[in-house]
Write a protein that holds these residues in place. Structure first.
Motif, PDB file in Angstrom:
ATOM      1  N   LYS A 106     -74.355 -10.343  50.406  1.00  0.00           N
ATOM      2  CA  LYS A 106     -74.828 -10.942  49.155  1.00  0.00           C
ATOM      3  C   LYS A 106     -73.673 -10.966  48.183  1.00  0.00           C
ATOM      4  CE  LYS A 106     -78.667 -11.947  47.548  1.00  0.00           C
ATOM      5  NZ  LYS A 106     -79.059 -13.387  47.437  1.00  0.00           N
ATOM      6  N   ILE A 107     -73.505 -12.056  47.479  1.00  0.00           N
ATOM      7  CA  ILE A 107     -72.373 -12.166  46.550  1.00  0.00           C
ATOM      8  C   ILE A 107     -72.425 -11.067  45.482  1.00  0.00           C
ATOM      9  CG2 ILE A 107     -73.536 -13.841  45.012  1.00  0.00           C
ATOM     10  CD1 ILE A 107     -69.824 -13.991  45.923  1.00  0.00           C
ATOM     11  N   SER A 108     -73.649 -10.639  45.134  1.00  0.00           N
ATOM     12  CA  SER A 108     -73.791  -9.620  44.085  1.00  0.00           C
ATOM     13  C   SER A 108     -73.418  -8.220  44.578  1.00  0.00           C
ATOM     14  CB  SER A 108     -75.230  -9.627  43.565  1.00  0.00           C
ATOM     15  OG  SER A 108     -76.108  -9.558  44.667  1.00  0.00           O
TER      16      SER A 108
ATOM     17  N   GLY B  88     -72.234 -26.696  40.738  1.00  0.00           N
ATOM     18  CA  GLY B  88     -73.336 -25.770  41.008  1.00  0.00           C
ATOM     19  C   GLY B  88     -73.083 -24.498  40.222  1.00  0.00           C
ATOM     20  N   PHE B  89     -74.101 -24.098  39.451  1.00  0.00           N
ATOM     21  CA  PHE B  89     -73.917 -22.852  38.698  1.00  0.00           C
ATOM     22  C   PHE B  89     -75.155 -21.974  38.857  1.00  0.00           C
ATOM     23  CE2 PHE B  89     -72.636 -19.946  35.415  1.00  0.00           C
ATOM     24  CZ  PHE B  89     -71.256 -19.957  35.567  1.00  0.00           C
ATOM     25  N   GLY B  90     -75.328 -21.484  40.089  1.00  0.00           N
ATOM     26  CA  GLY B  90     -76.441 -20.596  40.402  1.00  0.00           C
ATOM     27  C   GLY B  90     -75.940 -19.176  40.563  1.00  0.00           C
ATOM     28  N   GLU B  91     -76.523 -18.459  41.533  1.00  0.00           N
ATOM     29  CA  GLU B  91     -76.194 -17.040  41.715  1.00  0.00           C
ATOM     30  C   GLU B  91     -74.714 -16.822  42.055  1.00  0.00           C
ATOM     31  OE1 GLU B  91     -78.320 -15.057  44.862  1.00  0.00           O
ATOM     32  OE2 GLU B  91     -77.564 -13.097  44.239  1.00  0.00           O
ATOM     33  N   VAL B  92     -74.217 -17.615  43.005  1.00  0.00           N
ATOM     34  CA  VAL B  92     -72.826 -17.430  43.445  1.00  0.00           C
ATOM     35  C   VAL B  92     -71.853 -17.714  42.299  1.00  0.00           C
ATOM     36  CG1 VAL B  92     -71.039 -18.393  44.956  1.00  0.00           C
ATOM     37  CG2 VAL B  92     -73.274 -17.849  45.889  1.00  0.00           C
ATOM     38  N   ALA B  93     -72.002 -18.897  41.680  1.00  0.00           N
ATOM     39  CA  ALA B  93     -71.050 -19.290  40.625  1.00  0.00           C
ATOM     40  C   ALA B  93     -71.104 -18.327  39.446  1.00  0.00           C
ATOM     41  CB  ALA B  93     -71.355 -20.712  40.169  1.00  0.00           C
TER      42      ALA B  93
ATOM     43  N   ASP C  64     -77.753 -33.215  34.464  1.00  0.00           N
ATOM     44  CA  ASP C  64     -78.912 -33.273  35.372  1.00  0.00           C
ATOM     45  C   ASP C  64     -79.272 -31.917  35.985  1.00  0.00           C
ATOM     46  OD1 ASP C  64     -78.984 -36.020  34.986  1.00  0.00           O
ATOM     47  OD2 ASP C  64     -77.637 -36.392  36.687  1.00  0.00           O
ATOM     48  N   ARG C  65     -78.860 -30.832  35.394  1.00  0.00           N
ATOM     49  CA  ARG C  65     -79.161 -29.528  35.999  1.00  0.00           C
ATOM     50  C   ARG C  65     -80.425 -28.911  35.416  1.00  0.00           C
ATOM     51  NH1 ARG C  65     -77.384 -31.461  39.646  1.00  0.00           N
ATOM     52  NH2 ARG C  65     -78.894 -30.091  40.583  1.00  0.00           N
ATOM     53  N   SER C  66     -80.997 -27.957  36.181  1.00  0.00           N
ATOM     54  CA  SER C  66     -82.275 -27.337  35.810  1.00  0.00           C
ATOM     55  C   SER C  66     -82.104 -26.366  34.634  1.00  0.00           C
ATOM     56  CB  SER C  66     -82.822 -26.557  37.002  1.00  0.00           C
ATOM     57  OG  SER C  66     -81.989 -25.438  37.245  1.00  0.00           O
ATOM     58  N   LYS C  67     -83.272 -25.962  34.098  1.00  0.00           N
ATOM     59  CA  LYS C  67     -83.304 -24.996  32.985  1.00  0.00           C
ATOM     60  C   LYS C  67     -82.597 -23.700  33.388  1.00  0.00           C
ATOM     61  CE  LYS C  67     -87.093 -24.295  29.781  1.00  0.00           C
ATOM     62  NZ  LYS C  67     -88.513 -24.070  29.684  1.00  0.00           N
ATOM     63  N   LYS C  68     -82.894 -23.276  34.663  1.00  0.00           N
ATOM     64  CA  LYS C  68     -82.342 -22.001  35.158  1.00  0.00           C
ATOM     65  C   LYS C  68     -80.803 -22.044  35.162  1.00  0.00           C
ATOM     66  CE  LYS C  68     -82.600 -19.141  39.264  1.00  0.00           C
ATOM     67  NZ  LYS C  68     -82.725 -19.276  40.695  1.00  0.00           N
ATOM     68  N   THR C  69     -80.268 -23.140  35.687  1.00  0.00           N
ATOM     69  CA  THR C  69     -78.808 -23.291  35.761  1.00  0.00           C
ATOM     70  C   THR C  69     -78.200 -23.364  34.365  1.00  0.00           C
ATOM     71  OG1 THR C  69     -78.816 -24.295  37.931  1.00  0.00           O
ATOM     72  CG2 THR C  69     -77.012 -24.927  36.506  1.00  0.00           C
ATOM     73  N   ARG C  70     -78.851 -24.097  33.468  1.00  0.00           N
ATOM     74  CA  ARG C  70     -78.335 -24.230  32.097  1.00  0.00           C
ATOM     75  C   ARG C  70     -78.289 -22.863  31.426  1.00  0.00           C
ATOM     76  NH1 ARG C  70     -78.852 -29.786  31.277  1.00  0.00           N
ATOM     77  NH2 ARG C  70     -78.148 -29.680  29.144  1.00  0.00           N
TER      78      ARG C  70
ATOM     79  N   LEU D 163     -67.990 -23.091  49.297  1.00  0.00           N
ATOM     80  CA  LEU D 163     -68.564 -21.776  49.647  1.00  0.00           C
ATOM     81  C   LEU D 163     -69.972 -21.892  50.230  1.00  0.00           C
ATOM     82  CD1 LEU D 163     -67.538 -19.426  46.663  1.00  0.00           C
ATOM     83  CD2 LEU D 163     -66.569 -19.526  48.964  1.00  0.00           C
ATOM     84  N   ASN D 164     -70.391 -23.126  50.557  1.00  0.00           N
ATOM     85  CA  ASN D 164     -71.762 -23.294  51.055  1.00  0.00           C
ATOM     86  C   ASN D 164     -71.875 -22.895  52.522  1.00  0.00           C
ATOM     87  OD1 ASN D 164     -72.880 -24.588  48.594  1.00  0.00           O
ATOM     88  ND2 ASN D 164     -71.222 -26.033  49.055  1.00  0.00           N
ATOM     89  N   ASN D 165     -73.093 -22.512  52.902  1.00  0.00           N
ATOM     90  CA  ASN D 165     -73.342 -22.124  54.301  1.00  0.00           C
ATOM     91  C   ASN D 165     -73.442 -23.356  55.172  1.00  0.00           C
ATOM     92  OD1 ASN D 165     -73.383 -19.413  54.042  1.00  0.00           O
ATOM     93  ND2 ASN D 165     -75.607 -19.248  53.818  1.00  0.00           N
TER      94      ASN D 165
END
Ligand SMILES: NC(=O)c1ccc[n+]([C@@H]2O[C@H](COP(=O)([O-])OP(=O)(O)OC[C@H]3O[C@@H](n4cnc5c(N)ncnc54)[C@H](OP(=O)(O)O)[C@@H]3O)[C@@H](O)[C@H]2O)c1
Length: 305
Positions: free
Chosen positions: A122-124, A7-12, A32-38, A89-91
């Motif tokens: 928030k992780i940020s 997973g490479f979203g906000e947290v990663a 198989d990941r989305s445009k956003k993640t890429r 790290l998932n909820n």
């Protein structure tokens, strides 16, 4: 040290920025990941490998930051492949945490150790803290040298999930009662006064925080209802398991627990980074959760804010 992400979203991506600033190698797969993640991964220029097996096999620490629904399955597929630490790290609920832990315990010949982590805030946010628990959780305090706020809780892997659950009970109940009091103040045409008088005792930020809690209900009351239901189910399970134990079982398990506890508390004492927790449970702890019931019902009732 290599740190891999599933997973490479906000947290990663937020964690990776700090790691890259400290010259730590970061890797993931974009299979198989989305445009956003890429885009997030490519913009940071981290190492990208062909698949998640490769990520797991190349990592000293493998971090799962995907979604609560994917967490268990991904831990089974990749968590046990790591020669090091698998950090989720998932909820997820305490129940899911224990399912992951059991799966690790049932595997032979693995060099991987499961650590549960929960992000508080928030992780940020600069103020966010990651609480971790599990046998090797103290090893993660190395991340504090890279600017993280890692708080090592205990060797008992489920403790981090308990902390998140307790916090969730408090914050969601507060949201429900804030919403209800605000609605009453509106009906009395006294909403300005509602914020004013509460700011005197609750602090200058009360109005901002209260409005943010109330507004958050617009999109999340259904999810909050489901989360409260899950918490109640968990508490009932805990209570039932206590009720089902015979007196003798309780007695003998207490003996075992006290000997285990003294052993594990010795281990805990030997680590300066890990806090000591007494894990014996009191049967009264899981009864009489009237406020939680009421909060759940409130979230169900709200459908038009
Ligand atoms: N953001 C926070 O501040 C915060 C705070 C506390 C807890 N958390 C928890 O941390 C986790 C991650 O949150 P986030 O904000 O980073 O979420 P996010 O931005 O939605 O990112 C999730 C990432 O996981 C990927 N993913 C989903 N299913 C996958 C699978 N089967 N295999 C591999 N990758 C998969 C997604 O890829 P695609 O884009 O291709 O779907 C995406 O890259 C969640 O469980 C969340 O509850 C987040």
């Amino acid at each position: 040290m290599q740190i891999g992400f599933i997973g490479f979203g906000e947290v990663a991506s937020t964690i990776s920025k700090k790691l890259l600033d400290n010259n730590v190698d970061v890797l993931t797969s974009l299979k198989d990941r989305s445009k956003k993640t890429r885009k997030l991964a490519n913009d940071l220029g981290i190492n990208v490998v062909n698949n998640f097996e490769e990520v797991a096999l190349s990592s000293d620490i493998l971090i799962s930051a995907t979604s609560p629904y994917e967490s268990l399955e991904l831990s089974k597929k990749y968590g046990t492949l790591v020669d090091g630490i698998f950090l989720d790290l998932n909820n997820i609920s305490p129940k899911t945490t224990l399912e992951i832990e059991n799966n690790f315990k049932n595997q032979r010949d693995i060099n991987s150790s499961f650590v549960k982590g929960v992000i508080i805030g928030k992780i940020s946010s600069e103020k966010s803290v990651i609480y971790v628990s599990g046998q090797n959780s103290n090893k993660l305090s190395i991340l504090n040298t890279y600017g993280f706020n890692i708080n090592v809780l205990s060797h008992n892997v489920v403790d981090a999930s308990y902390i998140k659950m307790i916090r969730s009970i408090y914050t969601k109940s507060l949201t429900a009662i804030t919403y209800e009091a605000f609605k009453i103040s509106e009906s009395l045409s006294m909403s300005d006064e509602f914020f004013e008088v509460l700011s005197i005792t609750e602090g200058d930020n009360f109005e901002i925080q209260a409005k943010s809690r109330i507004n958050s209900l617009k999109n999340s009351h259904k999810r909050k209802y489901e989360e409260m239901s899950e918490i109640l189910n968990f508490l009932e399970d805990m209570q039932n398991s206590i009720n089902n134990e015979s007196f003798n079982n309780i007695k003998s398990s207490n003996n075992i627990k006290s000997s285990n506890n003294s052993e594990s508390s010795n281990n805990i004492k030997s680590s300066n980074d890990t806090k000591n927790h007494n894990n014996t449970r009191n049967s009264n702890n899981f009864k009489n959760y009237l406020m939680i019931e009421a909060t759940k019902n409130k979230f169900k009732e709200i459908d038009n804010i």
